[in-house]
Design a protein around this motif. Structure first.
Motif, short mmCIF file in Angstrom:
data_model
loop_
_atom_site.label_atom_id
_atom_site.label_comp_id
_atom_site.label_asym_id
_atom_site.label_seq_id
_atom_site.Cartn_x
_atom_site.Cartn_y
_atom_site.Cartn_z
N GLN B 52 30.02 41.66 40.99
CA GLN B 52 30.18 40.23 41.24
C GLN B 52 31.66 39.88 41.47
OE1 GLN B 52 27.42 37.98 41.23
NE2 GLN B 52 28.99 36.78 42.30
N ALA B 53 32.53 40.47 40.67
CA ALA B 53 33.98 40.19 40.82
C ALA B 53 34.45 40.63 42.20
CB ALA B 53 34.77 40.90 39.72
N GLU B 54 34.04 41.81 42.61
CA GLU B 54 34.48 42.30 43.90
C GLU B 54 33.95 41.43 45.04
OE1 GLU B 54 33.13 46.03 45.48
OE2 GLU B 54 34.57 45.73 47.10
N ALA B 55 32.67 41.06 44.94
CA ALA B 55 32.07 40.24 46.00
C ALA B 55 32.73 38.85 46.05
CB ALA B 55 30.56 40.11 45.76
N ASP B 56 33.00 38.28 44.90
CA ASP B 56 33.64 36.96 44.88
C ASP B 56 35.05 37.02 45.46
OD1 ASP B 56 31.46 35.67 43.80
OD2 ASP B 56 32.17 35.79 41.73
N LEU B 61 38.99 35.65 49.55
CA LEU B 61 40.13 36.03 50.39
C LEU B 61 39.69 36.40 51.81
CD1 LEU B 61 42.40 38.18 48.03
CD2 LEU B 61 42.54 35.75 48.57
N ALA B 62 38.38 36.26 52.09
CA ALA B 62 37.83 36.60 53.41
C ALA B 62 38.29 38.00 53.84
CB ALA B 62 38.22 35.55 54.45
N VAL B 63 38.12 38.96 52.94
CA VAL B 63 38.53 40.34 53.22
C VAL B 63 37.53 40.96 54.20
CG1 VAL B 63 38.97 42.60 52.21
CG2 VAL B 63 39.57 40.53 50.93
N PRO B 64 37.99 41.45 55.35
CA PRO B 64 37.06 42.03 56.33
C PRO B 64 36.37 43.29 55.80
CG PRO B 64 39.22 41.58 57.31
CD PRO B 64 39.38 41.45 55.82
N ALA B 65 35.26 43.63 56.43
CA ALA B 65 34.45 44.76 55.97
C ALA B 65 35.19 46.10 56.08
CB ALA B 65 33.14 44.82 56.76
N ASN B 66 36.18 46.18 56.96
CA ASN B 66 36.89 47.47 57.11
C ASN B 66 38.09 47.60 56.17
OD1 ASN B 66 38.29 45.49 58.59
ND2 ASN B 66 39.31 47.07 59.83
N PHE B 176 51.82 40.96 47.52
CA PHE B 176 51.49 39.53 47.37
C PHE B 176 51.19 39.17 45.91
CE2 PHE B 176 46.67 39.78 48.92
CZ PHE B 176 46.41 40.75 47.97
N SER B 177 51.77 39.95 44.99
CA SER B 177 51.51 39.77 43.56
C SER B 177 51.53 38.31 43.11
CB SER B 177 52.58 40.50 42.73
OG SER B 177 52.51 41.88 42.90
N SER B 178 52.60 37.60 43.49
CA SER B 178 52.81 36.31 42.83
C SER B 178 52.30 35.12 43.65
CB SER B 178 54.29 36.14 42.47
OG SER B 178 55.12 36.40 43.57
N HIS B 179 51.63 35.39 44.77
CA HIS B 179 50.96 34.25 45.42
C HIS B 179 49.58 34.61 45.98
CE1 HIS B 179 52.70 34.75 49.80
NE2 HIS B 179 52.32 35.89 49.28
N VAL B 180 49.06 35.76 45.57
CA VAL B 180 47.70 36.12 45.98
C VAL B 180 46.73 35.00 45.58
CG1 VAL B 180 47.42 37.48 43.85
CG2 VAL B 180 45.85 37.82 45.74
N ALA B 181 45.82 34.70 46.47
CA ALA B 181 44.77 33.70 46.21
C ALA B 181 45.32 32.27 46.10
CB ALA B 181 43.94 34.05 44.97
N SER B 182 46.58 32.09 46.48
CA SER B 182 47.11 30.72 46.51
C SER B 182 46.98 30.12 47.90
CB SER B 182 48.59 30.71 46.11
OG SER B 182 49.40 31.24 47.15
N ARG B 183 46.60 30.97 48.88
CA ARG B 183 46.50 30.55 50.29
C ARG B 183 45.73 31.64 51.03
NH1 ARG B 183 52.62 32.32 52.43
NH2 ARG B 183 51.70 34.01 53.63
N PRO B 184 45.21 31.36 52.21
CA PRO B 184 44.46 32.39 52.95
C PRO B 184 45.38 33.53 53.41
CG PRO B 184 43.96 30.18 53.77
CD PRO B 184 45.15 30.04 52.88
N VAL B 185 44.79 34.68 53.72
CA VAL B 185 45.53 35.85 54.22
C VAL B 185 45.05 36.13 55.65
CG1 VAL B 185 45.96 38.32 53.91
CG2 VAL B 185 45.69 36.84 51.90
N ASP B 186 45.99 36.34 56.57
CA ASP B 186 45.62 36.74 57.93
C ASP B 186 45.54 38.27 57.96
OD1 ASP B 186 45.36 37.40 60.56
OD2 ASP B 186 46.99 36.10 61.28
N GLY B 261 36.63 24.94 45.01
CA GLY B 261 36.51 24.77 46.46
C GLY B 261 37.06 25.94 47.24
N GLY B 262 37.47 27.00 46.54
CA GLY B 262 37.94 28.19 47.23
C GLY B 262 39.42 28.12 47.56
N VAL B 263 39.86 29.10 48.34
CA VAL B 263 41.30 29.27 48.56
C VAL B 263 41.88 28.15 49.43
CG1 VAL B 263 43.00 30.78 49.67
CG2 VAL B 263 41.32 31.75 48.10
#
Lengths: 362, 362
Positions: B52-56, B61-66, B176-186, B261-263
């Protein structure tokens, strides 16, 4: 409602009083307005937690002043690489393989040094221990590695080998992950002892390393700095951010251990628990333990139903009776009961009562 | 009583609801009869927490499948070695140094590869960011490393560099240690992103690595197996026993983030919090932030009293007002307010109100 008894090999049952205290302090540690997870590791609150944990562990295990206590990360599997990176100096080391964990250590060390097999009990299915006098030790070895309690195969060195008496000057390296703090340690025979915390000390994610000072400072250049014992020791285990909450939990376990009377008292309790269980197994027609009597582990007791078709029924009935995580490791099969420090004798009594009843109904 | 606001740079404040849930579940997770710390990492209970943690996290973070998500140990400082061991193949890598963390990464990587300085803002005291078009990138680099938010110096890349547009085919490695999940990642611009959990994700002792699949399988032979990304990925982050409780806590944070509401929603809140604080600093006669306006961090805001003789009085008054851990990092001095996801805007308002009052009384 009474909590079930949890026989997991690790991560493993924790003392109920420790969990209760952790829950009560989760949002506010000692009036600080912060939970322990939320504290800077360099702030005075966490430093006091850290120093108390280290002092309590040093007292409990009677660690001499010329040994450093390091709190690290990565578990015993990471140490299998970190130890040769720090100690082997690119040379040779000897391995005594008495089960899965010793085998993993031996194999991984081969990536970093000339790893030599000094002894192996594979031929007995890892149900015996080799006589130290038979070990093939080399004069030029940087260290000699043993796993003093094999979690999966359930064999335990009831005393540590005296390498000096064998004419070997190399330091002894001991993986004591699964029986640390279950009995005293003879530090005069040890150069380095290490273990994951997740059996007898606290949560997974914390690794304990106790290392004699003269063994610091010999890491090879390609040892990652965060795993260079000298750098870690000089930084008081804060070269990188330590696993603060796991250290706090381990500290609560240390205080609980002291309240039980310390390691000598817990050893007596562990002997009584193991004897109760082995005596029952040995007198039973249904169950058996296959480890030689002189090297049976007090902590991890693998056992088998002579009629393996009843395994699933055994496990289902155990769970219904509040006896959890008894399934054996997949590489060995059967069942395993881990009787760590936090398992009360009432848990072993309940297990034996269930097993008697299960046998009676056969 | 209201909890104080905790501005620690990490380990850092956690959402109160997360701590409450963890406390409530400490002795018995979902009726299993076990606390999360006591579960075998291979049992179905913990596996469900892990999945569940991994899926969430993948969703948040909208991590792509690859890309693989790895939960590791050792923090960003360990990754400074682990990354070149896995990616550099003994060759070269380029480093953009924009603060203490980039500098540490650059220095450590030099033990494992030909680490080259592609750009540095040391001359500005790490208060600016270098134009990507000015970076000295080499065609043969195995990767290009940046720290996208410098926790100590308070500079942030508000967008990730597009290496391809610069004619560079090497993968971008992002701390991205100190701002991970504070904004989207491209993710189209990223090869590998990593960070310690102890700022925005959960407790210390957990390291997040998100890595593109084609970068797996290139570790040098002397990479410890427990830190070989390919082995860790193949084992579903269970090559060694993972830091189970830290993963559970991070999972609770992920669920809390989704409930916010997500990232994208948390980013909007972070922008509002940072703007409130910077606007106040810029309009003040007593306080100042020295970072160039176009690269100020939303997460970590160092600031100074123009009259530094009042520092101690400022910190003592803040603590009395329930505003904790505001002292700046020793290498920079002054003060620092870390406004991570879990800091509500009410905390920033309370800090500004205290600072106004302190300034008024000057």
């Amino acid at each position: 409602m009474k909590r079930p008894y949890n026989f997991s090999a690790g991560p493993a049952t924790m003392p109920e009083a420790v969990l209760q205290q952790a829950a009560a302090e989760m949002l506010d540690w000692h009036g600080s307005g912060m939970g322990v997870m939320e504290m800077s590791h360099r702030g005075k609150e966490f430093i006091s937690i850290y120093e108390q944990a280290e002092a309590d562990l040093r007292e409990l295990l009677a660690v001499p002043a010329n040994f450093k206590i390091l709190f690290m990360q990565g578990g015993a599997l990471a140490e299998n690489a970190i130890i040769p990176l720090n100690l082997a100096r690119g040379g040779a080391a000897d391995f005594v393989v008495t089960g899965s964990w010793g085998q993993k250590s031996y194999k991984e060390a081969g990536k970093f040094c000339n790893a030599r097999l000094a002894a192996s009990t594979q031929a007995s299915g890892f149900t015996t221990l080799p006589e130290p006098s038979s070990w093939q030790l080399d004069a030029d070895s940087a260290y000699v590695h043993i796993c003093s309690n094999e979690t999966i195969h359930g064999v335990e060195f009831h005393q540590l080998p005296d390498l000096k008496a064998l004419g070997c000057d190399a330091p002894l390296v001991v993986d004591f992950s699964s029986h640390v703090a279950s009995r005293p340690v003879d530090w005069s025979r040890v150069g380095l002892a290490f273990g994951g915390a997740q059996k007898n000390l606290g949560p997974a994610g914390l690794t304990l390393v106790v290392v004699r000072e003269d063994l610091l400072g010999h890491a090879v250049p390609h040892c990652p700095s965060a795993f260079d014992y000298k750098l870690v020791a000089e930084a008081g285990s804060m070269y990188n951010t330590p696993p603060t909450y796991a250290i706090y939990m381990a500290g609560l376990v240390f205080q609980w251990l002291k309240a039980q009377g310390g390691v000598a008292a817990i050893e007596a309790a562990n002997i009584a628990k193991a004897q109760l269980f082995y005596d029952y197994l040995d007198g039973s027609a249904l169950y058996e333990n296959r480890v030689a009597k002189d090297c049976r582990s007090r902590m991890n007791i693998p056992f088998f139903l002579r009629d393996e078709s009843r395994n699933d029924a055994f496990l289902a009935g155990a769970k219904a009776a509040g006896l959890l995580q008894l399934k054996g490791h997949k590489s060995v099969g059967g069942m395993r009961a881990s009787l760590y420090n936090a398992m009360p004798i009432e848990g072993v009594q309940a297990l034996v009562a269930y097993m008697q009843e299960f046998e009676r109904k056969a």
